[in-house]
Design an enzyme around this catalytic site. Sequence first.
Site, mmCIF file in Angstrom:
data_model
loop_
_atom_site.group_PDB
_atom_site.id
_atom_site.type_symbol
_atom_site.label_atom_id
_atom_site.label_comp_id
_atom_site.label_asym_id
_atom_site.label_seq_id
_atom_site.Cartn_x
_atom_site.Cartn_y
_atom_site.Cartn_z
ATOM 1 N N SER A 33 0.940 -1.075 0.137
ATOM 2 C CA SER A 33 -0.005 0.065 0.057
ATOM 3 C C SER A 33 0.762 1.283 -0.028
ATOM 4 O O SER A 33 1.569 1.412 -0.920
ATOM 5 C CB SER A 33 -0.792 -0.155 1.095
ATOM 6 N N ASP A 86 0.169 -4.297 -3.723
ATOM 7 C CA ASP A 86 -1.269 -3.647 -3.813
ATOM 8 C C ASP A 86 -0.891 -2.182 -3.495
ATOM 9 O O ASP A 86 -1.166 -1.389 -2.672
ATOM 10 C CB ASP A 86 -2.387 -3.927 -2.566
ATOM 11 N N HIS A 117 -7.648 -5.383 -0.012
ATOM 12 C CA HIS A 117 -6.520 -4.728 0.381
ATOM 13 C C HIS A 117 -5.573 -5.306 1.508
ATOM 14 O O HIS A 117 -4.457 -5.187 1.580
ATOM 15 C CB HIS A 117 -6.837 -3.121 0.713
#
Length: 478
Positions: free
Chosen positions: A281, A311, A402
């Site tokens: 992330s 991600d 996620h």
Amino acid sequence: MLFLPSIHGRFPVGITTFVTPVRPAQSIGSVKLRNARHGQPENALYLEEVAFTVYYPTEKPTNLQQGVDWFIRPIKESLNGFASFLGISTWLLWPVVYLFGSLIKIPAYPNAPLLNPMESTTESEKPSSSSQWPLIIFSHGLGGSRTAYSQLCCHLAASGRVVLAVEHRDGTGTACIPQSWKVDGKRTSRTLLYLRENDIRWEDDDTVQQKPFALRVEQLAFRHQELYIAYSTFRHFVQNDPVEIDTIDGPPISIEGWTNVNSEGRPSINCDEDVILAGHSFGGCTMLSILSTPPAQGFGSIPVSKVVILDPWLEPLPSPGPTPFVRPEGPGMPPISTDVDYIQESLKSSLTDKLDSPHPRMLVINSETFTLWKDHFARLQEVVSGWEPHGGRILTLVGSVHTSFSDFPVMPIIRKKSARPLLETISTLSLAFLDDRLEETLVSEVSTTNMEIEVIGLKKDGKPKRKLIGNVGDVIVL
């Protein structure tokens, strides 16, 4: 005790957390704390100490019990940090944190000795690179911590690698306890919780309001400093150079085990070549930023050979880009500013650099939710094409979200049935890429499928709700 799932690999895993002072302490950016408490700096991004948890191969110790605390201590601060991150009252969370979370353990050995790579029991267990353990540097996402990805980090360590997981103290973690190291040897500590927009203020509100993701941009600059300091300090430490470093949590460690050399006179951990960067992330965003800009002031380049991005969240980065920064070879590089605006300009200017030298290989593993985010995924494809022009480096896991890359879905009692297989697939793909056998793994070890999308209803805003067609855990290769 409540243990996270056991890790099956070639080696048992040890965990040690190191800290090192930043002298002098640095204020980064212009963001301020709205209500600074007594003893706290006014600057929200104040770097006085860098902390990182290392996951590494060990032998099964006879004098240590398996089990490392997952929640950062003191537990009260973790409670406050998660409440701040989630935006809910601590009264709603305290039963979960105190009666459940405080018991969760990582299945690893606290402060166990680092296994000497030359003492691995068989030739197949020895590391491939000059009898040294390869080094991985990991960066966590928003609401993460140095333990929030312990399952993935332990899988990597159990394969025969040393993983340095940085605890970012930029207000993106749930809670941390930075220390100020005094000249007289004393230390004072403070608590830093997750920073929300209403926790901060700006010196120049009019200017900041014109910049999207202004806080994240300054946090990226802070993370640059942390990563270079962590890498440099750890490198000097394992090479037995003079360096200020200490451990926190658990029993004392044996320094000698970390500074042993092999028959070639090299340290047990290879920090000088083929370093691997990884992040999830905002951590993936961080690694792309690191690879697209010059080194921080006073530091040389990190010798990166491969990158695993999980991600990635791209929006804080300037568009178009980022693209690989070509690092000059040899010593004598001029010092580079760590100013926030300079880093942003470097990201933009890297677009015009000619890639006349090799750059790190990249693997991106995406969740289904991020792949179905149309604009973001289109940009991701553009970014990856600059690193991997031949394609095939973006993989998507059907049915994943996620958080699938972190420990949260595999927590005891609340874990979902599909969570552990998804995390094991992520580990399998990451290790296959690092071992240069990804194509073989995609054929023989995982289930692959084509990318097909179906509409399954409408969202609240009236837009179509979509999902990928396939079984949970299927891998889409793009």
